[in-house]
Motif scaffolding. Structure first.
Motif, PDB file in Angstrom:
ATOM      1  N   CYS A 142      50.947  33.263  39.370  1.00 43.46           N
ATOM      2  CA  CYS A 142      49.665  32.551  39.447  1.00 43.46           C
ATOM      3  C   CYS A 142      48.782  32.876  38.256  1.00 43.46           C
ATOM      4  O   CYS A 142      47.867  32.114  37.932  1.00 43.46           O
ATOM      5  N   PHE A 143      49.040  34.018  37.622  1.00 44.47           N
ATOM      6  CA  PHE A 143      48.233  34.414  36.464  1.00 44.47           C
ATOM      7  C   PHE A 143      48.306  33.352  35.373  1.00 44.47           C
ATOM      8  O   PHE A 143      47.342  33.121  34.645  1.00 44.47           O
ATOM      9  N   LEU A 144      49.462  32.685  35.280  1.00 39.05           N
ATOM     10  CA  LEU A 144      49.623  31.612  34.294  1.00 39.05           C
ATOM     11  C   LEU A 144      48.629  30.490  34.570  1.00 39.05           C
ATOM     12  O   LEU A 144      47.970  29.986  33.645  1.00 39.05           O
ATOM     13  N   TYR A 219      51.682  33.680  47.894  1.00 39.18           N
ATOM     14  CA  TYR A 219      51.602  32.793  46.739  1.00 39.18           C
ATOM     15  C   TYR A 219      50.559  31.700  46.960  1.00 39.18           C
ATOM     16  O   TYR A 219      49.766  31.383  46.063  1.00 39.18           O
ATOM     17  N   ARG A 220      50.532  31.138  48.171  1.00 41.69           N
ATOM     18  CA  ARG A 220      49.552  30.080  48.464  1.00 41.69           C
ATOM     19  C   ARG A 220      48.124  30.615  48.324  1.00 41.69           C
ATOM     20  O   ARG A 220      47.248  29.957  47.779  1.00 41.69           O
ATOM     21  N   LEU A 221      47.900  31.837  48.815  1.00 44.23           N
ATOM     22  CA  LEU A 221      46.555  32.419  48.730  1.00 44.23           C
ATOM     23  C   LEU A 221      46.165  32.668  47.280  1.00 44.23           C
ATOM     24  O   LEU A 221      45.025  32.432  46.874  1.00 44.23           O
ATOM     25  N   PHE A 222      47.121  33.130  46.473  1.00 41.72           N
ATOM     26  CA  PHE A 222      46.837  33.339  45.051  1.00 41.72           C
ATOM     27  C   PHE A 222      46.540  32.012  44.358  1.00 41.72           C
ATOM     28  O   PHE A 222      45.715  31.949  43.440  1.00 41.72           O
TER      29      PHE A 222
ATOM     30  N   ALA B  17      42.433  39.029  50.982  1.00 44.90           N
ATOM     31  CA  ALA B  17      41.241  39.691  50.445  1.00 44.90           C
ATOM     32  C   ALA B  17      40.930  39.185  49.042  1.00 44.90           C
ATOM     33  O   ALA B  17      39.769  38.929  48.703  1.00 44.90           O
ATOM     34  N   THR B  18      41.976  39.008  48.227  1.00 46.87           N
ATOM     35  CA  THR B  18      41.776  38.505  46.865  1.00 46.87           C
ATOM     36  C   THR B  18      41.198  37.090  46.882  1.00 46.87           C
ATOM     37  O   THR B  18      40.229  36.788  46.176  1.00 46.87           O
ATOM     38  N   ALA B  19      41.785  36.212  47.738  1.00 44.22           N
ATOM     39  CA  ALA B  19      41.305  34.825  47.799  1.00 44.22           C
ATOM     40  C   ALA B  19      39.860  34.768  48.283  1.00 44.22           C
ATOM     41  O   ALA B  19      39.046  34.005  47.744  1.00 44.22           O
ATOM     42  N   LEU B  20      39.534  35.589  49.295  1.00 44.34           N
ATOM     43  CA  LEU B  20      38.154  35.589  49.808  1.00 44.34           C
ATOM     44  C   LEU B  20      37.180  36.133  48.767  1.00 44.34           C
ATOM     45  O   LEU B  20      36.051  35.636  48.646  1.00 44.34           O
ATOM     46  N   ALA B  21      37.625  37.146  48.014  1.00 41.66           N
ATOM     47  CA  ALA B  21      36.765  37.698  46.961  1.00 41.66           C
ATOM     48  C   ALA B  21      36.488  36.642  45.893  1.00 41.66           C
ATOM     49  O   ALA B  21      35.342  36.497  45.423  1.00 41.66           O
ATOM     50  N   GLU B  22      37.525  35.884  45.529  1.00 41.22           N
ATOM     51  CA  GLU B  22      37.335  34.819  44.543  1.00 41.22           C
ATOM     52  C   GLU B  22      36.380  33.750  45.075  1.00 41.22           C
ATOM     53  O   GLU B  22      35.546  33.224  44.348  1.00 41.22           O
ATOM     54  N   GLY B  23      36.515  33.422  46.382  1.00 39.58           N
ATOM     55  CA  GLY B  23      35.603  32.452  46.994  1.00 39.58           C
ATOM     56  C   GLY B  23      34.167  32.939  46.966  1.00 39.58           C
ATOM     57  O   GLY B  23      33.240  32.169  46.691  1.00 39.58           O
TER      58      GLY B  23
END
Lengths: 233, 102
Positions: A142-144, A219-222, B17-23
């Motif tokens: 996902c970094f890409l 992956y979906r969350l990223f 947690a990462t997705a919520l932090a980005e939100g």
């Protein structure tokens, strides 16, 4: 050996310090900046392919990286006079303000890096090493997407500075245009990646491991996080 | 969040947690922009979002078993077609006769 690798990797700080890419970006000469970065990567790849043959040659990798980056920085430095750009006279007051401003940005970047690293460290203590590997692989993939989104945002920065003087209405129009362009590129990449890499059977073949199936929710969350990077002002 | 989510949900918890932090970052950035008196127009964002959703839906329904290169090429073609169609529908008239900025 590893100590020498770390030491030689430090050479990259020199090329980073000499790199005037920020001038080109500020003057909205993104093509020149991008061409130099491609040149750096090409030189690096060619040097590694030519010079690194055995595990003992690992010390040559950071040197090759430094050589590529420094050559690109030198090319950009020599190109500055062609843009009519001269080194400004020292303005200490302005420099101090810039330093304070950069300090806050640096602090937030360091904090962000620590937080991003923290989840991997914590996972290392609490789950199996293979799961940490899958988590990191999903993030790298996902970094890409995030890097593409970041590049689009960076290209708009000088334009924002220019229109900021024209008032909130002009800034609103510019922001809307930037968001539209970012979403135009980012939305299909993110949506397509979510479907292709996380939803279909071909992704398992592509990534070469059946264990990838366990990583689909991650992956979906990223991907959602990448979408945020595409659209956030 | 990581401290709470990782012990219970593992890597899915960490990613959540990462997705919520980005939100959260996005919401805070929008609030900050609002305080500066800048409220971006959301209407121009509808077409690319809808086109991407259409592409994803078609790929999900019809393209799950396609080979990866076909999925990528097909996805790009679907997105371009959906975007052009939506753009014409919303504005009226073909895209190429009105210029990009319409």
């Amino acid at each position: 050996m590893s100590g020498w690798v770390v030491f030689l990797s430090g050479l990259s700080f020199l090329s980073l310090a000499a790199d005037p890419t920020w001038v080109y970006k500020g003057l909205e000469r993104g093509v020149s900046a991008a061409a130099a970065q491609v040149l750096a990567q090409l030189l690096y790849v060619v040097a590694v392919a030519a010079l690194v043959q055995t595990p003992e040659d690992v010390l040559r990798v950071p040197v090759a990286q430094f050589a590529g980056e420094f050559a690109a920085a030198a090319a950009l430095l020599f190109g500055l006079p062609l843009l009519g750009w001269r080194w400004p006279r020292a303005a200490w007051g302005l420099g101090r303000r810039l330093l304070v401003s950069a300090g806050f940005l640096t602090a937030s970047r360091v904090l962000r890096t620590l937080i991003v690293t923290f989840d991997v460290v914590l996972l290392g203590f609490m789950v199996a090493a293979s799961e940490v590997g899958l988590y990191t692989a999903a993030y790298r993939f996902c970094f890409l997407l995030m890097a593409i989104a970041g590049a689009v945002s960076a290209a708009y920065l000088p334009a924002f500075t220019r229109v900021a003087a024209e008032g909130a209405e002009a800034l609103r129009d510019q922001l809307s245009e930037a968001l539209r362009m970012s979403l135009l590129i980012g939305a299909p990449l993110v949506a397509g990646s979510m479907v292709i890499a996380a939803g279909s059977s071909s992704s398992t073949t592509f990534l070469g491991t059946p264990s990838w199936c366990c990583t689909k929710p991650v992956y979906r969350l990223f991907c959602m996080a990448a979408l945020r990077r595409s659209t956030s002002p | 969040m990581n401290l709470v989510a990782i012990p219970q949900y593992g890597i899915v918890g960490a990613a959540t947690a990462t997705a919520l932090a980005e939100g959260t970052i996005m919401v805070l950035a929008l609030v900050a922009m609002g305080r500066l008196g800048v409220h971006p127009a959301l209407r121009p964002l509808i077409t690319p979002t809808a086109a991407a959703a259409i592409m994803a839906a078609i790929l999900l329904v019809a393209g799950r078993e396609w080979a990866l290169p076909v999925q990528i090429a097909g996805g790009a073609a679907l997105y371009a077609a959906a975007f052009a169609t939506l753009h014409m529908t919303r504005r009226g008239g073909p895209l190429w006769s009105r210029g990009w900025s319409d």
